[in-house]
Design an enzyme around this catalytic site. Sequence first.
Site, short mmCIF file in Angstrom:
data_model
loop_
_atom_site.label_atom_id
_atom_site.label_comp_id
_atom_site.label_asym_id
_atom_site.label_seq_id
_atom_site.Cartn_x
_atom_site.Cartn_y
_atom_site.Cartn_z
N CYS A 1 0.82 -1.21 0.00
CA CYS A 1 0.00 0.00 0.00
C CYS A 1 0.86 1.26 0.00
CB CYS A 1 -0.94 0.01 1.20
SG CYS A 1 -0.09 -0.08 2.79
N ASN A 2 2.12 1.13 0.42
CA ASN A 2 2.99 2.31 0.51
C ASN A 2 4.06 2.38 -0.57
OD1 ASN A 2 1.86 3.63 2.73
ND2 ASN A 2 2.93 2.29 4.17
N ARG A 3 4.17 1.35 -1.41
CA ARG A 3 5.22 1.37 -2.44
C ARG A 3 4.92 0.39 -3.56
NH1 ARG A 3 10.01 1.41 -0.26
NH2 ARG A 3 9.24 1.62 1.88
N HIS B 1 19.39 -0.11 -0.99
CA HIS B 1 17.97 0.23 -0.87
C HIS B 1 17.14 -1.01 -0.54
CE1 HIS B 1 14.13 2.20 -1.65
NE2 HIS B 1 13.82 1.18 -2.42
N THR C 1 7.74 -4.67 10.80
CA THR C 1 8.20 -5.99 10.36
C THR C 1 7.40 -6.59 9.21
OG1 THR C 1 6.84 -7.01 12.08
CG2 THR C 1 9.13 -6.52 12.64
N ALA D 1 -16.59 7.64 17.89
CA ALA D 1 -16.32 6.78 16.73
C ALA D 1 -15.39 7.48 15.74
CB ALA D 1 -17.62 6.40 16.04
#
Length: 465
Positions: free
Chosen positions: A50-52, A99, A115, A190
């Site tokens: 979702c992030n890369r 990287h 993790t 909520a």
Amino acid sequence: MHLIVVGLNYRTAPVEVRERFALSETDLPLALESLKQTTGILEGVIVATCNRTEIYAVVDRHTLCGHYIRSFMETWFNVPRTEFNPYLYMYEDERMIEHLFRVACGLDSMVIGETQILGQVRDAFLLAQEQKATGTLFNRLFKQAVTVAKRAQSETSIGENAVSVSYAAVELGKRIFGRFDNKKIMILGAGKMSELTAKHLSSAGAKEVLVVNRTVARAEELARKFDGVALSMDQAIGRLHEADIIISSTGAKRFVLNRSTVEEAMSGRKQRPLFLIDIAVPRDIDPACGELRNVFLYDIDDLEGIVETNLENRRKEAAVIEKMIAAELAAYQEWYGTLGVAPLIRGLQEKAAAIHEQTLDSLLRKLPDLDERQVKVIRKLTKSMLSQMIHDPILRVKETAAVKRGDAMMDAFVQLFALEEDVARIEAEMQAGENANAASKAEPKTADKAYETPSILSQLAGVLR
């Protein structure tokens, strides 16, 4: 050959861009197959979270390495490269390896030290390997990345400290209760923070969730996400004694829970502890509640203090992991630098082993009365002598390849130890194995992967250029 990664992540691209490059579990194998067929790509792995979204590749031409991958991205994701070029990063060779190691260790994550990314990198590699999209270079590199990430987790405490307010609340709860699977959670309000904290608690094993909100419809909406029960505020007060954990973030201007209300609820809990998490500003829970026996109250300042301390601890652990990565990078470079001289080394080792066996057989024929133990000792000692004799030549040829001095010394090595026939035989065996592998894969591009078993001269040229 050159190693490269081209990608975009949460730092370089907003979510509306990243979502255009998302890959589902169903699509990923198809995308890998397409990547394999892309001109110039010899090996490939796709890491998509979702992030890369990152494309790792071994390419045959340095000048066009980025072009190959951009072409794949443009075609597969159906996004013109002019629209995604500004968000891309590209790292080659040494920087690419570093990287990958940092990504696998969680040092490049939004939450440093998380993790989950290790499993995602491992799964991406295993899928690529299963689809025969990887070869000699990536099989070694990605296994090494997974290994160093596991070491980072086991040899440091980088993943042990909570670094978000919601997660810190869960970690505090673990210290008090140990486990959540038999605990009941009550959410007052909520909002986003309450929902995120409840999500962490649910993931940690909490089964029962009571959702309280002034707007019952909103309470019902959130309750459905956790298979919970929606309550009005009046109903919640009547059932307060049932809750083990209360998360409050209502946006009210005055206390929602005061000391007397909580004290009355505690009278029905038979000394069972109550965990109160007040993440509202202004506060929802009267601070005096924390004075009650077996009531543990934390507000947002308490949690943020814990988060900042834990972040600093993670930064210190990250520095330790960076040193691990530097050592692993050097190890991979050393292995890669000597890859081209493998046939020479194997040739010398096999020739030495053959001489050892012939000499030992001759010796044993001349000494037929030796018992089994004596034969074993002689075999061990003579093998050790021979290993020590060839140790330094092998070390020197590796050093020569690693510092890229040229192929003249390699030719001299072959001639000095009379390895011409041995090297030719080994090359033929390797080529036969490659041909068999190519036939089993039946891929049009198999010829592109011939660098795994080139002739000795082409290997040396690739390593020493």
